[in-house]
Design an enzyme around this catalytic site. Structure first.
Site, PDB file in Angstrom:
ATOM      1  N   PRO A   5     -13.253  -7.358 -10.223  1.00 20.59           N
ATOM      2  CA  PRO A   5     -11.895  -6.864  -9.985  1.00 20.59           C
ATOM      3  C   PRO A   5     -11.810  -5.668  -9.042  1.00 20.59           C
ATOM      4  O   PRO A   5     -12.655  -4.779  -9.079  1.00 20.59           O
ATOM      5  CB  PRO A   5     -11.399  -6.469 -11.382  1.00 20.59           C
ATOM      6  CG  PRO A   5     -12.629  -6.260 -12.190  1.00 20.59           C
ATOM      7  CD  PRO A   5     -13.653  -7.215 -11.627  1.00 20.59           C
ATOM      8  N   ASN A   6     -10.787  -5.711  -8.225  1.00 19.05           N
ATOM      9  CA  ASN A   6     -10.400  -4.643  -7.296  1.00 19.05           C
ATOM     10  C   ASN A   6     -11.298  -4.533  -6.073  1.00 19.05           C
ATOM     11  O   ASN A   6     -11.013  -3.745  -5.169  1.00 19.05           O
ATOM     12  CB  ASN A   6     -10.312  -3.277  -8.013  1.00 19.05           C
ATOM     13  CG  ASN A   6      -9.290  -3.297  -9.128  1.00 19.05           C
ATOM     14  OD1 ASN A   6      -8.134  -3.633  -8.893  1.00 19.05           O
ATOM     15  ND2 ASN A   6      -9.710  -2.996 -10.351  1.00 19.05           N
ATOM     16  N   ARG A  13      -9.348   1.233  -0.821  1.00 16.85           N
ATOM     17  CA  ARG A  13      -9.412   1.748  -2.189  1.00 16.85           C
ATOM     18  C   ARG A  13     -10.436   2.885  -2.270  1.00 16.85           C
ATOM     19  O   ARG A  13     -11.613   2.662  -1.975  1.00 16.85           O
ATOM     20  CB  ARG A  13      -9.831   0.588  -3.092  1.00 16.85           C
ATOM     21  CG  ARG A  13     -10.279   0.957  -4.458  1.00 16.85           C
ATOM     22  CD  ARG A  13     -10.969  -0.223  -5.126  1.00 16.85           C
ATOM     23  NE  ARG A  13     -11.321   0.158  -6.475  1.00 16.85           N
ATOM     24  CZ  ARG A  13     -12.368  -0.308  -7.150  1.00 16.85           C
ATOM     25  NH1 ARG A  13     -13.155  -1.205  -6.602  1.00 16.85           N
ATOM     26  NH2 ARG A  13     -12.607   0.124  -8.359  1.00 16.85           N
ATOM     27  N   TYR A  18     -16.109   4.462  -2.078  1.00 13.85           N
ATOM     28  CA  TYR A  18     -16.573   3.111  -1.767  1.00 13.85           C
ATOM     29  C   TYR A  18     -16.722   2.834  -0.272  1.00 13.85           C
ATOM     30  O   TYR A  18     -17.147   1.751   0.114  1.00 13.85           O
ATOM     31  CB  TYR A  18     -15.623   2.081  -2.397  1.00 13.85           C
ATOM     32  CG  TYR A  18     -15.539   2.186  -3.907  1.00 13.85           C
ATOM     33  CD1 TYR A  18     -16.680   2.060  -4.687  1.00 13.85           C
ATOM     34  CD2 TYR A  18     -14.325   2.425  -4.545  1.00 13.85           C
ATOM     35  CE1 TYR A  18     -16.616   2.166  -6.065  1.00 13.85           C
ATOM     36  CE2 TYR A  18     -14.239   2.533  -5.924  1.00 13.85           C
ATOM     37  CZ  TYR A  18     -15.390   2.405  -6.684  1.00 13.85           C
ATOM     38  OH  TYR A  18     -15.330   2.509  -8.048  1.00 13.85           O
ATOM     39  N   ASN A  69     -21.699  -8.063  -8.215  1.00  8.27           N
ATOM     40  CA  ASN A  69     -21.021  -6.790  -8.408  1.00  8.27           C
ATOM     41  C   ASN A  69     -19.858  -7.075  -9.356  1.00  8.27           C
ATOM     42  O   ASN A  69     -18.794  -7.541  -8.925  1.00  8.27           O
ATOM     43  CB  ASN A  69     -20.516  -6.196  -7.088  1.00  8.27           C
ATOM     44  CG  ASN A  69     -19.922  -4.806  -7.308  1.00  8.27           C
ATOM     45  OD1 ASN A  69     -19.730  -4.370  -8.448  1.00  8.27           O
ATOM     46  ND2 ASN A  69     -19.613  -4.104  -6.222  1.00  8.27           N
ATOM     47  N   ALA A  72     -15.625  -3.221 -12.639  1.00  5.73           N
ATOM     48  CA  ALA A  72     -15.367  -2.610 -13.951  1.00  5.73           C
ATOM     49  C   ALA A  72     -15.862  -3.470 -15.115  1.00  5.73           C
ATOM     50  O   ALA A  72     -16.169  -2.941 -16.195  1.00  5.73           O
ATOM     51  CB  ALA A  72     -13.879  -2.306 -14.100  1.00  5.73           C
ATOM     52  N   HIS A  75     -19.003  -2.502 -17.160  1.00 10.51           N
ATOM     53  CA  HIS A  75     -19.006  -1.492 -18.219  1.00 10.51           C
ATOM     54  C   HIS A  75     -18.278  -1.947 -19.478  1.00 10.51           C
ATOM     55  O   HIS A  75     -18.325  -1.263 -20.489  1.00 10.51           O
ATOM     56  CB  HIS A  75     -18.347  -0.206 -17.710  1.00 10.51           C
ATOM     57  CG  HIS A  75     -18.727   0.144 -16.291  1.00 10.51           C
ATOM     58  ND1 HIS A  75     -20.008   0.495 -15.946  1.00 10.51           N
ATOM     59  CD2 HIS A  75     -18.011   0.176 -15.141  1.00 10.51           C
ATOM     60  CE1 HIS A  75     -20.064   0.742 -14.636  1.00 10.51           C
ATOM     61  NE2 HIS A  75     -18.861   0.551 -14.128  1.00 10.51           N
ATOM     62  N   GLU A  93     -27.923  -6.940  -9.944  1.00 14.34           N
ATOM     63  CA  GLU A  93     -26.656  -6.220 -10.101  1.00 14.34           C
ATOM     64  C   GLU A  93     -26.523  -5.238  -8.946  1.00 14.34           C
ATOM     65  O   GLU A  93     -27.461  -4.475  -8.682  1.00 14.34           O
ATOM     66  CB  GLU A  93     -26.682  -5.487 -11.451  1.00 14.34           C
ATOM     67  CG  GLU A  93     -25.484  -4.576 -11.663  1.00 14.34           C
ATOM     68  CD  GLU A  93     -25.492  -3.917 -13.052  1.00 14.34           C
ATOM     69  OE1 GLU A  93     -26.086  -4.473 -14.006  1.00 14.34           O
ATOM     70  OE2 GLU A  93     -24.891  -2.829 -13.157  1.00 14.34           O
ATOM     71  N   HIS A  95     -23.951  -2.294  -6.882  1.00 14.19           N
ATOM     72  CA  HIS A  95     -22.766  -1.433  -6.835  1.00 14.19           C
ATOM     73  C   HIS A  95     -22.786  -0.638  -5.542  1.00 14.19           C
ATOM     74  O   HIS A  95     -23.865  -0.200  -5.101  1.00 14.19           O
ATOM     75  CB  HIS A  95     -22.745  -0.454  -8.015  1.00 14.19           C
ATOM     76  CG  HIS A  95     -22.748  -1.131  -9.340  1.00 14.19           C
ATOM     77  ND1 HIS A  95     -21.614  -1.708  -9.878  1.00 14.19           N
ATOM     78  CD2 HIS A  95     -23.744  -1.370 -10.218  1.00 14.19           C
ATOM     79  CE1 HIS A  95     -21.927  -2.257 -11.044  1.00 14.19           C
ATOM     80  NE2 HIS A  95     -23.214  -2.075 -11.270  1.00 14.19           N
ATOM     81  N   LEU A  96     -21.628  -0.431  -4.987  1.00 11.31           N
ATOM     82  CA  LEU A  96     -21.530   0.419  -3.787  1.00 11.31           C
ATOM     83  C   LEU A  96     -21.812   1.870  -4.141  1.00 11.31           C
ATOM     84  O   LEU A  96     -22.568   2.560  -3.451  1.00 11.31           O
ATOM     85  CB  LEU A  96     -20.123   0.292  -3.180  1.00 11.31           C
ATOM     86  CG  LEU A  96     -19.786  -1.111  -2.693  1.00 11.31           C
ATOM     87  CD1 LEU A  96     -18.489  -1.585  -3.309  1.00 11.31           C
ATOM     88  CD2 LEU A  96     -19.728  -1.149  -1.192  1.00 11.31           C
ATOM     89  N   SER A  97     -21.187   2.346  -5.212  1.00 10.47           N
ATOM     90  CA  SER A  97     -21.366   3.737  -5.638  1.00 10.47           C
ATOM     91  C   SER A  97     -22.564   3.819  -6.585  1.00 10.47           C
ATOM     92  O   SER A  97     -23.024   2.805  -7.109  1.00 10.47           O
ATOM     93  CB  SER A  97     -20.093   4.230  -6.347  1.00 10.47           C
ATOM     94  OG  SER A  97     -19.845   3.461  -7.521  1.00 10.47           O
ATOM     95  N   ARG A 102     -21.694   8.987 -11.935  1.00 10.22           N
ATOM     96  CA  ARG A 102     -20.234   8.975 -12.119  1.00 10.22           C
ATOM     97  C   ARG A 102     -19.851   9.298 -13.567  1.00 10.22           C
ATOM     98  O   ARG A 102     -20.630   9.857 -14.306  1.00 10.22           O
ATOM     99  CB  ARG A 102     -19.681   7.623 -11.627  1.00 10.22           C
ATOM    100  CG  ARG A 102     -19.969   7.435 -10.120  1.00 10.22           C
ATOM    101  CD  ARG A 102     -19.262   6.252  -9.546  1.00 10.22           C
ATOM    102  NE  ARG A 102     -17.806   6.364  -9.711  1.00 10.22           N
ATOM    103  CZ  ARG A 102     -16.956   5.371  -9.489  1.00 10.22           C
ATOM    104  NH1 ARG A 102     -17.417   4.190  -9.089  1.00 10.22           N
ATOM    105  NH2 ARG A 102     -15.657   5.538  -9.662  1.00 10.22           N
ATOM    106  N   ARG A 106     -19.019   4.959 -16.935  1.00 11.88           N
ATOM    107  CA  ARG A 106     -19.545   4.075 -15.871  1.00 11.88           C
ATOM    108  C   ARG A 106     -21.071   4.100 -15.821  1.00 11.88           C
ATOM    109  O   ARG A 106     -21.695   3.333 -15.099  1.00 11.88           O
ATOM    110  CB  ARG A 106     -19.012   4.497 -14.501  1.00 11.88           C
ATOM    111  CG  ARG A 106     -17.560   4.206 -14.303  1.00 11.88           C
ATOM    112  CD  ARG A 106     -17.157   4.539 -12.890  1.00 11.88           C
ATOM    113  NE  ARG A 106     -15.744   4.806 -12.829  1.00 11.88           N
ATOM    114  CZ  ARG A 106     -14.807   3.867 -12.641  1.00 11.88           C
ATOM    115  NH1 ARG A 106     -15.143   2.613 -12.471  1.00 11.88           N
ATOM    116  NH2 ARG A 106     -13.532   4.194 -12.621  1.00 11.88           N
TER     117      ARG A 106
HETATM  118  C1  DQA Z   1     -18.399  -0.544  -8.636  1.00 10.70           C
HETATM  119  C2  DQA Z   1     -18.526   0.568  -9.677  1.00 10.70           C
HETATM  120  C3  DQA Z   1     -17.643   0.284 -10.884  1.00 10.70           C
HETATM  121  O1  DQA Z   1     -17.750   1.344 -11.828  1.00 10.70           O
HETATM  122  C4  DQA Z   1     -16.197   0.175 -10.480  1.00 10.70           C
HETATM  123  O2  DQA Z   1     -15.392  -0.204 -11.568  1.00 10.70           O
HETATM  124  C5  DQA Z   1     -15.970  -0.724  -9.322  1.00 10.70           C
HETATM  125  C6  DQA Z   1     -16.947  -0.753  -8.225  1.00 10.70           C
HETATM  126  C7  DQA Z   1     -19.188  -0.227  -7.354  1.00 10.70           C
HETATM  127  O3  DQA Z   1     -19.443  -1.167  -6.593  1.00 10.70           O
HETATM  128  O4  DQA Z   1     -19.523   0.929  -7.092  1.00 10.70           O
HETATM  129  O5  DQA Z   1     -14.942  -1.379  -9.220  1.00 10.70           O
HETATM  130  O6  DQA Z   1     -18.920  -1.746  -9.179  1.00 10.70           O
END
Ligand code: DQA
Length: 141
Positions: A5-6, A13, A18, A69, A72, A75, A93, A95-97, A102, A106
């Site tokens: 999501p997102n 965003r 990100y 990826n 959210a 978590h 797995e 993640h960008l961040s 964090r 997270r």
């Molecule tokens: C994320 C990190 C997650 O905590 C967050 O909810 C995201 C992006 C990342 O790619 O850094 O939507 O997965």
């Protein structure tokens, strides 16, 4: 390659977290990396947990591995964890961040212990690094 999501909003965003690269640009770069590595890939992004679970279930018998990826859902989602346990497809797995730098909620991943490995914190490059690791893992088996 499954995106939660997102992530469709990447680029606009929270760019301080990100980056400014869109998901379409990440998809293009990741497909290029896949071509260079000699692997075929398909790409999914959904904002819906059930569709994410369906996409994981769809890996069985179809994919040698997955780059995930879960955003959210990483978590929060026991349903995503259960789907990964059910299909037993090797996945990395990404993640960008850096999720470990964090907020406390997270820093916990419900998926990481099932993964071949985790790549977190390299921005859009996490996808290429994760794919390289995944392909090396699959080839070494
Ligand atoms: C994320 C990190 C997650 O905590 C967050 O909810 C995201 C992006 C990342 O790619 O850094 O939507 O997965």
């Amino acid at each position: 390659m499954l995106n939660g999501p997102n992530l469709n909003l990447l680029g606009e965003r929270e760019p301080e977290l990100y980056g400014s690269t869109s998901l379409a640009e990440i998809e293009r770069a990741t497909r290029e990396s896949a071509r260079a590595l000699g692997v075929k890939c398909s790409w999914v992004q959904t904002n819906h947990e059930g569709q994410f679970v369906d996409a994981i279930q769809g890996l069985k018998g179809k994919a040698d591995g997955a780059l995930i990826n879960a955003a959210a859902f990483t978590h929060t989602s026991l349903a995503v964890r259960d789907a990964l346990l059910a299909v037993r497809v090797p996945f990395v797995e990404v993640h960008l961040s850096n999720i470990f730098a964090r907020e406390p909620e997270r820093r916990r991943s419900l998926l990481a212990d099932l993964a071949v490995g985790v790549v977190t914190g390299f921005g859009a490059d996490s996808y290429r690094l994760g794919l390289e690791g995944l392909v090396a893992h699959i080839k070494s088996r």
